[in-house]
Design a protein around this motif. Structure first.
Motif, PDB file in Angstrom:
ATOM      1  N   UNK A 188       0.834  -1.207   0.000  1.00  0.00           N
ATOM      2  CA  UNK A 188       0.000   0.000   0.000  1.00  0.00           C
ATOM      3  C   UNK A 188       0.865   1.251   0.000  1.00  0.00           C
ATOM      4  N   UNK A 189       1.935   1.255   0.820  1.00  0.00           N
ATOM      5  CA  UNK A 189       2.806   2.429   0.888  1.00  0.00           C
ATOM      6  C   UNK A 189       3.461   2.704  -0.459  1.00  0.00           C
ATOM      7  N   UNK A 190       3.993   1.658  -1.090  1.00  0.00           N
ATOM      8  CA  UNK A 190       4.625   1.850  -2.388  1.00  0.00           C
ATOM      9  C   UNK A 190       3.646   2.253  -3.469  1.00  0.00           C
ATOM     10  N   UNK A 191       2.459   1.665  -3.463  1.00  0.00           N
ATOM     11  CA  UNK A 191       1.455   1.973  -4.486  1.00  0.00           C
ATOM     12  C   UNK A 191       0.928   3.393  -4.321  1.00  0.00           C
ATOM     13  N   UNK A 192       0.639   3.790  -3.085  1.00  0.00           N
ATOM     14  CA  UNK A 192       0.032   5.099  -2.855  1.00  0.00           C
ATOM     15  C   UNK A 192       1.030   6.237  -3.065  1.00  0.00           C
ATOM     16  N   UNK A 193       2.307   5.995  -2.834  1.00  0.00           N
ATOM     17  CA  UNK A 193       3.308   7.021  -3.124  1.00  0.00           C
ATOM     18  C   UNK A 193       3.329   7.336  -4.621  1.00  0.00           C
ATOM     19  N   UNK A 194       3.113   6.303  -5.432  1.00  0.00           N
ATOM     20  CA  UNK A 194       3.139   6.488  -6.881  1.00  0.00           C
ATOM     21  C   UNK A 194       1.853   7.139  -7.398  1.00  0.00           C
ATOM     22  N   UNK A 195       0.725   6.879  -6.747  1.00  0.00           N
ATOM     23  CA  UNK A 195      -0.564   7.266  -7.328  1.00  0.00           C
ATOM     24  C   UNK A 195      -1.324   8.306  -6.516  1.00  0.00           C
ATOM     25  N   UNK A 205      -7.798   1.888   3.815  1.00  0.00           N
ATOM     26  CA  UNK A 205      -8.520   3.163   3.842  1.00  0.00           C
ATOM     27  C   UNK A 205      -7.727   4.209   4.623  1.00  0.00           C
ATOM     28  N   UNK A 206      -7.140   3.813   5.763  1.00  0.00           N
ATOM     29  CA  UNK A 206      -6.358   4.755   6.559  1.00  0.00           C
ATOM     30  C   UNK A 206      -5.144   5.263   5.782  1.00  0.00           C
ATOM     31  N   UNK A 207      -4.439   4.358   5.108  1.00  0.00           N
ATOM     32  CA  UNK A 207      -3.261   4.779   4.346  1.00  0.00           C
ATOM     33  C   UNK A 207      -3.672   5.616   3.138  1.00  0.00           C
ATOM     34  N   UNK A 208      -4.829   5.334   2.572  1.00  0.00           N
ATOM     35  CA  UNK A 208      -5.333   6.144   1.461  1.00  0.00           C
ATOM     36  C   UNK A 208      -5.620   7.571   1.916  1.00  0.00           C
ATOM     37  N   UNK A 209      -6.195   7.704   3.110  1.00  0.00           N
ATOM     38  CA  UNK A 209      -6.452   9.046   3.642  1.00  0.00           C
ATOM     39  C   UNK A 209      -5.148   9.772   3.962  1.00  0.00           C
ATOM     40  N   UNK A 210      -4.179   9.054   4.551  1.00  0.00           N
ATOM     41  CA  UNK A 210      -2.901   9.677   4.877  1.00  0.00           C
ATOM     42  C   UNK A 210      -2.167  10.148   3.628  1.00  0.00           C
ATOM     43  N   UNK A 261      -3.621  11.040   0.662  1.00  0.00           N
ATOM     44  CA  UNK A 261      -4.340  12.058  -0.118  1.00  0.00           C
ATOM     45  C   UNK A 261      -4.920  13.184   0.737  1.00  0.00           C
ATOM     46  N   UNK A 262      -5.083  12.962   2.047  1.00  0.00           N
ATOM     47  CA  UNK A 262      -5.699  13.924   2.966  1.00  0.00           C
ATOM     48  C   UNK A 262      -7.126  14.279   2.550  1.00  0.00           C
ATOM     49  N   UNK A 263      -7.825  13.318   1.972  1.00  0.00           N
ATOM     50  CA  UNK A 263      -9.197  13.530   1.513  1.00  0.00           C
ATOM     51  C   UNK A 263     -10.157  12.818   2.462  1.00  0.00           C
ATOM     52  N   UNK A 264     -10.979  13.586   3.178  1.00  0.00           N
ATOM     53  CA  UNK A 264     -11.947  13.001   4.111  1.00  0.00           C
ATOM     54  C   UNK A 264     -12.968  12.144   3.381  1.00  0.00           C
ATOM     55  N   UNK A 265     -13.195  12.431   2.122  1.00  0.00           N
ATOM     56  CA  UNK A 265     -14.176  11.651   1.367  1.00  0.00           C
ATOM     57  C   UNK A 265     -13.795  10.178   1.282  1.00  0.00           C
ATOM     58  N   UNK A 266     -12.487   9.878   1.278  1.00  0.00           N
ATOM     59  CA  UNK A 266     -12.082   8.470   1.236  1.00  0.00           C
ATOM     60  C   UNK A 266     -12.523   7.753   2.513  1.00  0.00           C
ATOM     61  N   UNK A 267     -12.447   8.444   3.653  1.00  0.00           N
ATOM     62  CA  UNK A 267     -12.881   7.825   4.906  1.00  0.00           C
ATOM     63  C   UNK A 267     -14.389   7.583   4.883  1.00  0.00           C
ATOM     64  N   UNK A 268     -15.152   8.569   4.373  1.00  0.00           N
ATOM     65  CA  UNK A 268     -16.601   8.406   4.289  1.00  0.00           C
ATOM     66  C   UNK A 268     -16.965   7.216   3.409  1.00  0.00           C
ATOM     67  N   UNK A 269     -16.292   7.118   2.253  1.00  0.00           N
ATOM     68  CA  UNK A 269     -16.552   5.987   1.352  1.00  0.00           C
ATOM     69  C   UNK A 269     -16.160   4.677   2.015  1.00  0.00           C
ATOM     70  N   UNK A 270     -15.021   4.679   2.709  1.00  0.00           N
ATOM     71  CA  UNK A 270     -14.570   3.462   3.380  1.00  0.00           C
ATOM     72  C   UNK A 270     -15.532   3.004   4.458  1.00  0.00           C
ATOM     73  N   UNK A 271     -16.023   3.940   5.262  1.00  0.00           N
ATOM     74  CA  UNK A 271     -16.986   3.578   6.312  1.00  0.00           C
ATOM     75  C   UNK A 271     -18.278   3.041   5.716  1.00  0.00           C
ATOM     76  N   UNK A 272     -18.730   3.656   4.616  1.00  0.00           N
ATOM     77  CA  UNK A 272     -19.953   3.177   3.957  1.00  0.00           C
ATOM     78  C   UNK A 272     -19.767   1.756   3.444  1.00  0.00           C
ATOM     79  N   UNK A 273     -18.643   1.497   2.773  1.00  0.00           N
ATOM     80  CA  UNK A 273     -18.399   0.156   2.236  1.00  0.00           C
ATOM     81  C   UNK A 273     -18.198  -0.857   3.366  1.00  0.00           C
ATOM     82  N   UNK A 274     -17.549  -0.434   4.447  1.00  0.00           N
ATOM     83  CA  UNK A 274     -17.375  -1.340   5.583  1.00  0.00           C
ATOM     84  C   UNK A 274     -18.722  -1.709   6.188  1.00  0.00           C
TER      85      UNK A 274
END
Length: 455
Positions: free
Chosen positions: A188-195, A248-253, A255-268
């Protein structure tokens, strides 16, 4: 002019050594107290056994002095203290079952502990720069998926308590998902640094949230599907929650986008509801969560009710080590070791143990803030969050904050695979913290990244 800054930060190795001696001293006193309470005598080999534990800790300390002299001085003492307390409680449960140190579970746990420390030392000696792991981004991702699928293989796959998360080879059993959380964190760390730049691009605003573009939802939807697939194939709610929450946590860290957390909680939430509708054991755990003391729950399992009554008997200060009856709770040495500590150390002792985990996680996040490369930031934060989430899930399940999931408490619970994974996790954090706290060279090519979370 010197190649490094003239003002060098303190290494903290002497502080680490003193804290290690203090940690081993606490474990030794707890061990002696258990023996005295149960058998009426102190262990005949107390000094030799305490010296062996101290020797293992000092060996790790010396490796840090030689190879990671700026590493965080609190990580190793905290891990040593938690591991030692776990050994003491497992030995206490052995005594309740009429087993000695040489014939009980504690000796096996001690062997796994020594092996885990040796492997952690090996990781430190091999991994001289944490950025080396970024080269293996997709390889670690593939390895993580293979580890998750191993329990599904015939012959070696093993189902325990309704979850098929173990593999058994001869007399040895192992939980590969514990190692998978580290390999997936690296991926996740390597992928998210790139994207992360692409994932940060704004899309439409819905209900006050700026949602990502549709095509950028692919990774999180893929991880949601993979988490459900793990749950469906292995009936393991805890691992599915841990892996999805980590992503989801690493995705938020990143991108700093709160929307990712909202989407993650909904899917969870959708995934949990689907699991409740499909799997009977999930319905049983929800029943235990909502009505732990009902006759219907007693027909399913008495574990949660017994654990709660044990902690209630402990009260504020506990019954004292060796003075309670934690052995009445099924699987007290693994799933419910927190309840065992709550009974014999009381609320005060249990809060102290939880505070050790909070401090361990805090030092991990401080490492993430201090390290200067984006990959290291995400990896340190991801590993720290995975431990925090696992602790919350375990303690929350035992205290009826959330349903039980079957995960084990890091360092405390019986289990060799958990010890191997968590000591390796600490070794990686030590390596990253060494570079985070070391003085910056004037010709250091490492780019300075933005903080993990800035708002």
């Amino acid at each position: 002019m010197s190649a490094v800054t003239s003002l060098r930060p303190r290494r903290g190795r002497n502080v680490e050594l003193l804290l290690l001696v203090f940690a081993v001293g606490i474990v030794t006193l707890a061990y002696a107290g258990v023996e005295a309470a149960v058998t009426g005598a102190f262990p005949p080999r107390l000094l030799a056994e305490a010296g062996g534990l101290l020797g293992i800790a000092i060996a790790f300390h010396l490796v840090l002095r030689l190879t990671a002299s700026y590493a965080d001085p609190l990580l190793l003492p905290i891990a040593t203290l938690l591991n030692g307390l776990g050994l003491v409680m497992i030995h206490r449960l052995d005594l309740a079952a009429g087993k000695s140190l040489s014939s009980g579970m504690a000796l096996r746990q001690l062997t796994w502990s020594a092996l885990a420390v040796v492997i952690a030392i090996g990781v430190l000696l091999w991994l001289r720069d944490h950025r080396l792991l970024r080269r293996y981004t997709y390889l670690t991702g593939a390895l993580g998926l293979v580890l998750l699928l191993l329990p599904r293989l015939p012959l070696i796959g093993q189902e325990i308590n309704g979850a098929q998360i173990w593999i058994s080879i001869g007399p040895f059993s192992f939980q590969p998902g514990e190692i998978a959380k580290i390999t997936l964190a690296v991926f996740f760390a390597g992928y998210l640094v790139q994207t992360r730049d692409v994932l940060s691009i704004a899309g439409r605003r819905v209900l006050g949230l700026t949602l990502p573009r549709g095509r950028d939802l692919g990774p999180i939807l893929l991880m949601w599907g993979a988490s459900l697939a793990v749950l469906a194939s292995q009936k393991d709610l805890g691992s599915a929650l841990l892996f999805f929450g980590l992503f989801v946590a690493m995705l938020y860290l990143a991108t700093e986008r709160i929307s990712w957390i909202a989407i993650g909680l909904l899917l969870a939430g959708l995934g949990a509801y689907a699991a409740y509708q499909v799997f009977g054991h999930v319905q049983d755990r929800v029943l235990l969560w909502l009505h732990a003391f009902s006759p219907e729950a007693a027909k399913v399992s008495s574990q949660l009710a017994t654990g709660l009554m044990g902690m209630a008997a402990g009260g504020l200060l506990g019954t004292g080590l060796g003075e309670g009856r934690p052995d009445l709770t099924p699987w007290a040495s693994s799933d419910f070791i927190v309840a065992a500590f709550g009974e014999e150390l009381g609320l005060v002792g249990l809060v102290a143990i939880v505070f050790l985990y909070i401090l361990l996680v805090e030092r991990g996040f401080r490492t993430a803030i201090g390290v200067r490369d984006g990959f290291g930031k995400l990896l340190a934060a991801g590993l720290s969050f995975s431990m925090a989430l696992q602790c919350f899930v375990v303690v929350g399940g035992i205290t009826r904050v959330i349903p039980l999931t079957g995960l084990t408490m890091p360092f405390l619970s019986q289990g060799g695979s958990s010890l191997l994974a968590n000591w390796t996790l600490v070794a990686i954090l030590l390596r990253i913290s060494d570079q985070a706290r070391a003085p910056v060279a004037d010709d250091d090519p490492t780019p300075v990244s933005l903080p993990v979370v800035t708002r």
